[in-house]
Design an enzyme around this catalytic site. Structure first.
Site: not given
Length: 379
Positions: A92-96, A146, A197, A224, A274, A312, A314, A317, A343
């Protein structure tokens, strides 16, 4: 990057594809575990690969720039060598983070001046700086820098912000092209995803999607969202925007979300996801199942000898009971948090496998409705 669209659902916009990169293949739709500071919290790489079967993880430019810093990462030979992950990584660019964590920020045409949320030191980041940092990280996919404006920003501010994000995107593209051409660049095939955006303004979103689509980037994200608007507003924006993004490129819905959010977004044609929910909620004893979300701190699980979810597969479980995991959480043993995170990540990635199988079989809409019904009914 080669994106091959393999299957489309006959009753929705859901689709399944395959992305070929220098770090391996990615089968979509896909969920990326969040590894903000070069680590998916509480999970070992072997578990990510063998148990969770993660195909790609996410790292964050802002956080990695602050800690451990570029010097350490450059000397290590990039993020893959630093953390030992040999499959694709998206950064991620770091903008957020600049707009959500940093204090005293000042937005200029050249970029953003802000103070670190860790030690308060003054930092500048613009499109070129973000691309340079991500090039040194040598991630598989770099996100454009952004502005992520508030979901309640007024129309005038939103239009100015989106126009600036478009100008910044063009600078990102020029800089990553330059960096990829240099002889000492670690990953000369680093890809760039642009970010749409526009808040909850459909017309601004659509216009922006059309403008950035002309840049012929490797992929496109919708940013956004999930920042305060309702789920219905999110779905309305996806309905409006996704058809205006290139259908021959992957579409990424950033930071989303719950299992229900993912199921609805896949139906609208989204390929990448994500979210911190499976890890963050797991560390607080909240686990996801096909019968809804459970809080293992609840007293009713004190003597419950069943696994978190029956059936499950995993690693938790297969061996441990709800009662035992609850005991660990109540005793503040870190193993309890680890079990819940394991899990949850398994549940998310297993759901993505089921989604791909349903799309391939041409029955995604039926699968989605049944999955949502079961989760809503609870145990």
């Amino acid at each position: 990057m080669d994106f091959e669209l393999q299957y489309t659902d006959p009753c929705s916009h859901a689709r399944a594809g395959k992305i070929t990169t220098d770090h391996g293949c990615i089968n979509t739709p896909i969920f990326m575990p969040v590894g903000t500071v070069a680590s998916v919290k509480a999970v070992h790489l072997h578990e990510l690969k063998e148990d969770i079967k993660a195909q790609i993880i996410l790292g964050n430019t802002y956080h990695l720039y602050l800690r451990p810093g570029l010097d350490t990462l450059e000397k290590a030979g990039g993020l893959h060598k630093f953390n030992g992950w040999d499959r694709p990584i998206l950064t991620d660019s770091g903008g957020f983070q600049v707009f959500s964590l940093a204090g005293l920020r000042k937005i200029k045409e050249e970029g953003v001046y802000f103070n670190s949320h860790i030690d308060g030191r003054k930092i500048f980041m613009g499109p070129e700086e973000s691309m340079q940092i991500q090039s040194n990280l040598a991630s598989t996919i770099a996100m454009a820098f952004d502005e992520c404006p508030s979901s309640v920003a007024d129309r005038d501010y939103m239009e100015n912000s989106v126009n600036r994000t478009t100008r910044w995107l063009k600078r990102c593209k020029a800089e990553i092209d330059r960096l990829n051409s240099l002889p000492d660049t670690i990953n000369k095939h680093q890809m760039l995803f642009g970010i749409n955006q526009g808040g909850v303004y459909e017309d601004i979103r659509v216009r922006h999607a059309q403008e950035i689509s002309e840049l012929n980037l490797d992929g496109y994200a919708v940013g956004g969202l999930a920042v305060g608007e309702s789920h219905e507003e999110m779905y309305r924006i996806l309905d409006a925007v996704v058809p205006h993004l290139p259908q021959n490129k992957p579409t990424y819905l950033m930071g989303v979300g719950t299992p229900a959010n993912i199921l609805e977004a896949v139906e609208r044609g989204v390929d990448f996801f994500d979210c911190v929910y499976p890890s963050r909620n797991g560390r607080h004893g909240h686990v996801y199942t096909n019968h809804g979300k459970m809080n293992l701190f609840n007293a009713k699980y004190e003597l419950d000898t069943r696994p978190i979810e029956e059936g499950c597969n995993c690693p938790v479980c297969r061996t441990y009971s709800r009662a035992y995991v609850r005991h660990l959480l109540k005793a503040k043993e870190m193993l309890g948090m680890r079990f819940c995170v394991l899990h949850n990540l398994y549940f998310y990635n297993k759901m993505m496998e089921e989604i791909r199988e349903a799309i391939e079989a041409g029955r995604y809409k039926e699968y989605k409705e049944e999955k949502l019904r079961r989760m809503a009914e609870g145990e």
